[in-house]
Enzyme design. Structure first.
Site, PDB file in Angstrom:
ATOM      1  N   TYR A 174     -23.874 -60.000 109.982  1.00  0.00           N
ATOM      2  CA  TYR A 174     -24.309 -60.815 111.118  1.00  0.00           C
ATOM      3  C   TYR A 174     -23.299 -60.786 112.255  1.00  0.00           C
ATOM      4  CZ  TYR A 174     -28.002 -62.687 108.209  1.00  0.00           C
ATOM      5  OH  TYR A 174     -29.094 -62.814 107.414  1.00  0.00           O
ATOM      6  N   ASP A 186     -39.393 -70.225  95.865  1.00  0.00           N
ATOM      7  CA  ASP A 186     -38.039 -69.750  96.153  1.00  0.00           C
ATOM      8  C   ASP A 186     -37.192 -70.974  96.477  1.00  0.00           C
ATOM      9  OD1 ASP A 186     -35.711 -68.855  97.263  1.00  0.00           O
ATOM     10  OD2 ASP A 186     -36.625 -67.431  98.651  1.00  0.00           O
ATOM     11  N   TYR A 234     -38.216 -66.760 104.950  1.00  0.00           N
ATOM     12  CA  TYR A 234     -37.044 -65.910 104.739  1.00  0.00           C
ATOM     13  C   TYR A 234     -36.726 -65.926 103.249  1.00  0.00           C
ATOM     14  CZ  TYR A 234     -32.422 -63.939 104.590  1.00  0.00           C
ATOM     15  OH  TYR A 234     -31.351 -63.137 104.275  1.00  0.00           O
ATOM     16  N   LYS A 249     -27.459 -69.594  95.166  1.00  0.00           N
ATOM     17  CA  LYS A 249     -26.613 -70.396  96.066  1.00  0.00           C
ATOM     18  C   LYS A 249     -25.878 -71.526  95.320  1.00  0.00           C
ATOM     19  CE  LYS A 249     -28.906 -69.355 100.459  1.00  0.00           C
ATOM     20  NZ  LYS A 249     -27.920 -68.664 101.241  1.00  0.00           N
TER      21      LYS A 249
HETATM   22  N1  PLP Z   1     -34.178 -67.213  99.600  1.00  0.00           N
HETATM   23  C1  PLP Z   1     -33.874 -68.204 100.449  1.00  0.00           C
HETATM   24  C2  PLP Z   1     -34.805 -69.359 100.606  1.00  0.00           C
HETATM   25  C3  PLP Z   1     -32.697 -68.156 101.182  1.00  0.00           C
HETATM   26  O1  PLP Z   1     -32.405 -69.132 102.050  1.00  0.00           O
HETATM   27  C4  PLP Z   1     -31.831 -67.048 101.000  1.00  0.00           C
HETATM   28  C5  PLP Z   1     -30.574 -66.949 101.761  1.00  0.00           C
HETATM   29  O2  PLP Z   1     -30.306 -67.637 102.691  1.00  0.00           O
HETATM   30  C6  PLP Z   1     -32.195 -66.046 100.106  1.00  0.00           C
HETATM   31  C7  PLP Z   1     -33.368 -66.160  99.410  1.00  0.00           C
HETATM   32  C8  PLP Z   1     -31.300 -64.866  99.890  1.00  0.00           C
HETATM   33  O3  PLP Z   1     -30.155 -65.235  99.215  1.00  0.00           O
HETATM   34  P1  PLP Z   1     -28.859 -64.287  99.186  1.00  0.00           P
HETATM   35  O4  PLP Z   1     -28.297 -64.335 100.573  1.00  0.00           O
HETATM   36  O5  PLP Z   1     -27.965 -64.926  98.183  1.00  0.00           O
HETATM   37  O6  PLP Z   1     -29.296 -62.931  98.788  1.00  0.00           O
END
Ligand code: PLP
Length: 451
Positions: free
Chosen positions: A28, A262, A156, A291
Site C-alpha cells: 500500500y 468472513d 473485501y 486477524k
Molecule cells: N477478510 C476480511 C473481512 C478482511 O478485512 C481482510 C483483511 O483486511 C481479509 C479477509 C484478508 O486478510 P489478510 O490481510 O490477513 O489476508
C-alpha cells in the site's frame, strides 16, 4: 500532563530523517512519493513507540489485528513457552496438542453447528479455503455444476486471487481483472446510500431483493454466498442492520445454498459480541477467522465448517481429499498464542473494555453526527466510522483527503488511516480511556481543520 502531551509529532515533522526502508517493499505504498514510514521499535497496550522513543496511539489495531494490546504479556509468554517445546511440525501425518485444544475451544465458542476447524495462514487464505471447501463440497456430493459464487457490493475478502474475485471490483483488483473468475454481485445494506432508494427508518430490508433474484435464477448452479457479516471493512466500514444478515441466512436456507461468513475482521469481540453472526441469531455453514485469532500476534487463520461439509470429504476415494495445506498450517506458536488470547477473554475484564469503547464511540459519533463535514456516522461495537462529505459519490479509497488526514493524525501522535473519505477508529481493547478521548478529540480537530 494533558492526555497525549507526550505523543510523537509524526514523521517528517520531527527532524527524523526520511529514512528509506532499504530493500523492503511495503504494501500500500506508492514508492515514489510516500512519506517515510514510522520506524516502530516497541509496543505496549494501544501504544507504539518509534526508535526515538516517541509514542503513537494505535487507533486501528495495526490493520485490525491487535486484539487486547501490543506485546500482551500472557500471549507473549505463551509463545515463548511453546517455542521451547515445539515451534513447527508438518500438519499432514502429525498433529499436536495446541492445534487440537484450540479447535476444541473455537468450536465451543463459535455459532452452533460449526464443528470442524481447518487451519491456514491469514485472512485471505481463510477465505480461499472456505471457497474451495464450498466448491468441492458440492463436487464431492455429485453436484459439480454448483460452481457459481455470490458476493456483496463493497465486499473485501483479501488480496489473493480468489479472495480478490469475491471482493468488489476496486483499485485493488483492477490490474488483475482478466484473471478473476466471474462472481454474481448482490446488494449490501449500505443504508446511507441505499441501493434501492429506501430509508432505514421505514424500510423492510428491500435490498435483499437482488440476492433473492440471483438465487431464484441460479441456485442450482450456485455453491455459496459469501458475506462480511454486519460490518464490511475495507469497502468503507459499512455497518449493516442485523436483519440483513438474518435475511441472507433465510434466503440461503430457502434456496439450499451454503453461507460463508468472513469474520476475519469482525471475529473475537470487535462488533461487541464474540462473533458478528450472533447479533443476527444465525450460524453460517462456513466461517473464516484470522486477524484477532492469535490476539494479533502471529499470522494464522481458521476456517470452520458444519459437520455435513466435513463428512463430504471423508471417503475411501482419495480424489475427494481436500488437497489444500500450507507449510505453516496449524503452526504451534500461532495455536499457543490463540489459546492464550482466549484465556485473556476469560481472565481479564475484556468485555467491560469492549463495552467502554463502544460507549465512548457512541457518545462521540452522536456529537459529530450533525457536523457540516460529516455525511454519515456508523458503529458496530468497538468499530466506529465517519463518512466525510468529501464528494458526492460513494467512499473512494483514493480520495485526496485520506493521506492528508493520515498526516494530520500522525503529527498529533495518532495512527489512523482513513479509507479515503471514511475515518474509522478500531482500537485494541486495552486502549486507555484517556487515549481514546484523545483520538476522538484529534478527529474532531481534523474536521475543524478541514472545514
Ligand atoms: N477478510 C476480511 C473481512 C478482511 O478485512 C481482510 C483483511 O483486511 C481479509 C479477509 C484478508 O486478510 P489478510 O490481510 O490477513 O489476508
Amino acid at each position: 500532563m494533558a492526555a497525549g502531551a507526550e505523543l510523537g509529532n509524526g514523521p517528517g515533522m520531527t527532524g527524523v530523517e526520511a529514512i528509506g526502508t532499504g530493500r523492503v517493499w511495503r504494501p500500500y505504498t506508492q514508492m515514489a512519493t510516500a512519506p517515510p514510514p514510522l520506524r516502530i521499535a516497541r509496543g505496549e497496550g494501544a501504544s507504539l513507540y518509534d526508535e526515538a522513543g516517541r509514542r503513537y496511539i494505535d487507533a486501528i489495531s495495526s490493520w485490525w489485528v491487535t486484539l487486547h494490546g501490543h506485546a500482551q504479556p500472557r500471549i507473549a509468554a505463551a509463545i515463548a513457552r511453546q517455542a521451547r517445546e515445539l515451534e513447527q511440525v508438518i500438519f499432514a501425518a502429525c498433529t499436536h496438542r495446541p492445534a487440537e485444544a484450540l479447535a476444541e475451544r473455537l468450536v465451543a465458542l463459535l455459532p452452533a453447528g460449526l464443528t470442524r476447524v481447518f487451519y491456514s495462514d491469514d485472512g485471505s487464505t481463510a477465505v480461499e479455503v472456505a471457497l474451495k471447501m464450498a466448491l468441492q463440497y458440492w463436487a464431492n456430493r455429485g453436484r459439480p455444476e454448483r460452481q457459481r459464487l455470490i458476493a456483496l457490493e463493497h465486499a473485501y475478502h483479501g488480496d489473493t486471487t480468489a479472495a480478490m474475485a469475491v471482493s468488489a471490483p476496486s483499485y485493488f483488483t483492477a490490474p488483475f481483472s482478466p484473471w478473476l473468475f466471474p462472481v454474481a454481485r448482490a446488494h449490501t445494506a449500505y443504508c446511507h446510500r441505499c441501493p434501492v432508494g429506501r430509508r432505514r427508518e421505514s424500510c423492510h430490508i428491500e435490498c435483499l431483493g437482488r440476492l433473492q433474484e440471483l438465487l431464484a435464477a441460479h441456485a442450482a448452479e450456485t455453491a455459496a454466498v459469501i458475506v462480511e457479516p454486519l460490518l464490511q471493512g475495507a469497502g468503507g466500514m459499512i455497518v449493516q442492520p442485523a436483519e440483513f444478515l438474518a435475511g441472507v441466512r433465510r434466503l440461503c436456507d430457502e434456496f439450499g445454498v451454503l453461507l460463508i461468513a468472513d469474520e476475519v475482521l469482525t471475529g473475537f469481540g470487535r462488533t461487541g459480541t464474540m462473533f458478528a453472526c450472533e447479533q443476527a441469531g444465525i450460524a453460517p455453514d462456513i466461517i473464516c477467522l484470522s486477524k484477532g485469532l492469535t490476539g494479533g500476534f502471529l499470522p494464522m487463520a481458521a476456517t470452520a465448517c458444519r459437520e455435513e461439509i466435513f463428512a463430504a470429504f471423508l471417503s475411501e476415494d482419495r480424489r475427494r481429499t481436500f488437497f489444500h495445506g500450507h507449510s505453516f498450517t496449524a503452526n504451534p506458536l500461532g495455536c499457543a498464542a490463540a489459546l492464550a488470547s482466549l484465556e485473556v477473554f476469560e481472565q481479564e475484564a475484556v468485555w467491560e473494555r469492549i463495552a467502554a469503547i463502544a460507549a465512548a464511540h457512541r457518545r462521540h459519533l452522536q456529537a459529530l453526527r450533525s457536523h457540516p463535514r460529516v455525511a454519515d456516522v456508523r458503529q458496530a461495537g468497538t468499530v466506529a466510522a465517519i463518512e466525510l462529505r468529501d464528494r458526492d459519490g460513494a467512499p473512494d479509497y483514493l480520495a485526496e483527503i485520506g493521506p492528508r488526514l493520515t498526516r494530520f493524525y500522525l503529527e498529533r501522535g495518532v495512527l489512523l488511516r482513513p479509507l479515503g473519505n471514511v475515518v474509522y477508529v478500531l482500537p485494541p481493547y486495552a486502549i486507555e480511556p484517556r487515549d481514546l478521548e484523545f483520538v476522538w478529540q484529534t478527529i474532531q480537530d481534523s474536521l475543524e481543520a478541514a472545514a
